[in-house]
Motif scaffolding. Structure first.
Motif, PDB file in Angstrom:
ATOM      1  N   ASN A  15       0.849  -1.191   0.000  1.00  0.00           N
ATOM      2  CA  ASN A  15       0.000   0.000   0.000  1.00  0.00           C
ATOM      3  C   ASN A  15       0.885   1.242   0.000  1.00  0.00           C
ATOM      4  O   ASN A  15       1.425   1.628   1.044  1.00  0.00           O
ATOM      5  N   TRP A  17      -0.040   4.269  -0.407  1.00  0.00           N
ATOM      6  CA  TRP A  17      -0.771   5.287   0.361  1.00  0.00           C
ATOM      7  C   TRP A  17      -2.078   4.666   0.837  1.00  0.00           C
ATOM      8  O   TRP A  17      -2.441   3.554   0.458  1.00  0.00           O
ATOM      9  N   CYS A  20      -9.350   6.496   0.031  1.00  0.00           N
ATOM     10  CA  CYS A  20     -10.037   6.307  -1.236  1.00  0.00           C
ATOM     11  C   CYS A  20     -11.400   6.995  -1.154  1.00  0.00           C
ATOM     12  O   CYS A  20     -11.765   7.567  -0.125  1.00  0.00           O
ATOM     13  N   TRP A  45     -11.900   9.030   4.900  1.00  0.00           N
ATOM     14  CA  TRP A  45     -12.332   8.457   3.622  1.00  0.00           C
ATOM     15  C   TRP A  45     -13.174   9.468   2.859  1.00  0.00           C
ATOM     16  O   TRP A  45     -13.818  10.344   3.455  1.00  0.00           O
ATOM     17  N   ARG A  51      -5.283  11.674   0.878  1.00  0.00           N
ATOM     18  CA  ARG A  51      -4.618  10.393   0.794  1.00  0.00           C
ATOM     19  C   ARG A  51      -3.320  10.493   1.590  1.00  0.00           C
ATOM     20  O   ARG A  51      -2.585  11.476   1.474  1.00  0.00           O
ATOM     21  N   ALA A  88      -6.285   1.364  -0.903  1.00  0.00           N
ATOM     22  CA  ALA A  88      -6.311   2.548  -1.771  1.00  0.00           C
ATOM     23  C   ALA A  88      -6.596   2.079  -3.190  1.00  0.00           C
ATOM     24  O   ALA A  88      -6.892   0.917  -3.428  1.00  0.00           O
ATOM     25  N   ASP A  92      -6.531   6.317  -8.610  1.00  0.00           N
ATOM     26  CA  ASP A  92      -7.356   7.355  -7.999  1.00  0.00           C
ATOM     27  C   ASP A  92      -6.811   8.724  -8.420  1.00  0.00           C
ATOM     28  O   ASP A  92      -5.641   9.042  -8.192  1.00  0.00           O
TER      29      ASP A  92
END
Length: 369
Positions: A15, A17, A20, A45, A51, A88, A92
């Motif tokens: 991960n 970061w 989401c 979130w 993020r 994440a 995105d």
């Protein structure tokens, strides 16, 4: 199966970061939000939340895993799989493009790892890769940066073989929308994660037929290389009708696509066949059968019509009778651990075999001579 992950289909989870925004019905009960936002308060979130980039030590983990590839292959006879990312979404658009560039460079530097890149935003993939390339070209060191030709080759259509590209699809509408996008994005290995599965899905439907078939009804091998299926667990979990999982198993078998059944999730059955000892889903074949057996068979569970719609009151069953909703299937909330991974008494743990797997095996065989 997993070394540094509890997820059944990977060895490690990376991960880069955390954070989401929900973009799909499958996100409604997001486990990552519940853990990282609601319980641990590490990130907010949603579209207004930032993020949060993980530590430099965490970013070095893929490099460490890559360095021990020979030891892993000797022990397991295959390459390591790394899921990017469980907390994440790599594509995105709320994430700084510089972070994505850093992730791409980690992927470039780890050719002995199979990076399993799963996104709910497959429509962003080509655009974000292009943005990353354009940003790199504005840097003073672009002529010497090895990431530039690596990424240019991918964008030109020759994707890195060690990056598997996957899309999350939970219902027919998402399949019709996102499978064509996945197939248009350069990748050597493409897969679907159908978890939580929220309805019957015909993967090889007419909406994707132009890209999935070469001619007539002949399936084109390699268009989709792997399908993962699973039900939902945790608070508020929605049931996965057994017929949906069976249909995808059978579709994969007919198309020659590896099928991995990850889990039932919270909903399964509390009934065991006395003659075989196997868990069994009870069905009301007709409205008349429900009337005579309902109290005995339901036993605290829920009833789903053949489309997966819960039936709670007598009028619901009458409507199912009149609208062709039978047979009705009974399921019970037994929890993820008790429900397990058996589908009709069998574990389905198939994985795609890539050119890199074949090459590694051949190299090992030559070394043993």
């Amino acid at each position: 199966m997993s070394e540094n992950s509890n997820i059944e289909w990977t060895d490690h989870t990376f991960n880069p970061w955390i954070g989401c925004t929900k973009v799909s019905p499958g996100c409604d009960n997001c486990y990552a939000e519940q853990m990282m936002d609601k319980r641990m308060h590490k990130v907010e979130w949603g579209p207004r939340g930032e993020r949060v980039r993980t530590s430099a030590a965490n970013w070095r983990e893929p490099i460490r895993w890559n360095a021990r590839h020979a030891q892993f292959f000797a022990e397991h006879g295959r390459r390591q799989r790394v899921f990017c990312a469980s907390l994440a979404d790599v594509f995105d658009t709320a994430v700084p493009i510089e972070w994505l560039i850093d992730v791409l460079d980690v992927w470039r530097q780890t050719p002995h790892l199979d990076k399993l890149v799963l996104t709910k935003r497959i429509g962003n993939a080509t655009k974000r890769l292009g943005e990353a390339f354009n940003t790199l070209m504005l840097r003073d060191d672009c002529a010497e940066n090895p990431l530039v030709p690596w990424l240019a080759t991918w964008i030109a259509g020759n994707a890195p073989a060690d990056v598997w590209l996957g899309a999350t699809v939970v219902n027919q509408a998402e399949a019709d929308r996102d499978i064509p996008k996945l197939l248009r994005t350069p990748a050597k290995t493409r897969f679907l994660s159908m978890e939580p599965l929220l309805g019957h899905v015909d993967v090889f439907s007419s909406a994707t037929g132009e890209l999935l078939h070469t001619s007539g009804n002949e399936y084109e091998p390699g268009a989709l290389d792997w399908i993962i299926v699973g039900g939902e667990s945790g608070a508020g979990a929605r049931p996965m009708h057994p017929a949906w999982a069976r249909s995808l198993r059978d579709q994969c078998a007919a198309a020659g696509v590896p099928y991995l059944f990850k889990q039932w999730g919270h909903w399964h059955t509390a009934v065991v066949d006395g003659s075989t000892g196997r868990a069994t889903f009870r069905e009301f074949a007709s409205f008349e059968q429900w009337v005579s057996k309902a109290q005995t068979w339901v036993a605290g569970g829920i009833c789903l019509d053949r489309h997966g719609v819960p039936l709670e009151r007598g009028e619901d069953f009458m409507r199912a009778r009149d609208e062709g909703g039978f047979p009705v299937t009974v399921m019970h909330g037994v929890g993820k651990k008790a429900s397990g991974r058996l589908l009709d008494g069998a574990i389905h743990d198939a994985f795609p075999v890539t050119s890199l797997d074949v090459g590694a095996a051949c190299g090992r065989a030559r070394g043993a001579m």
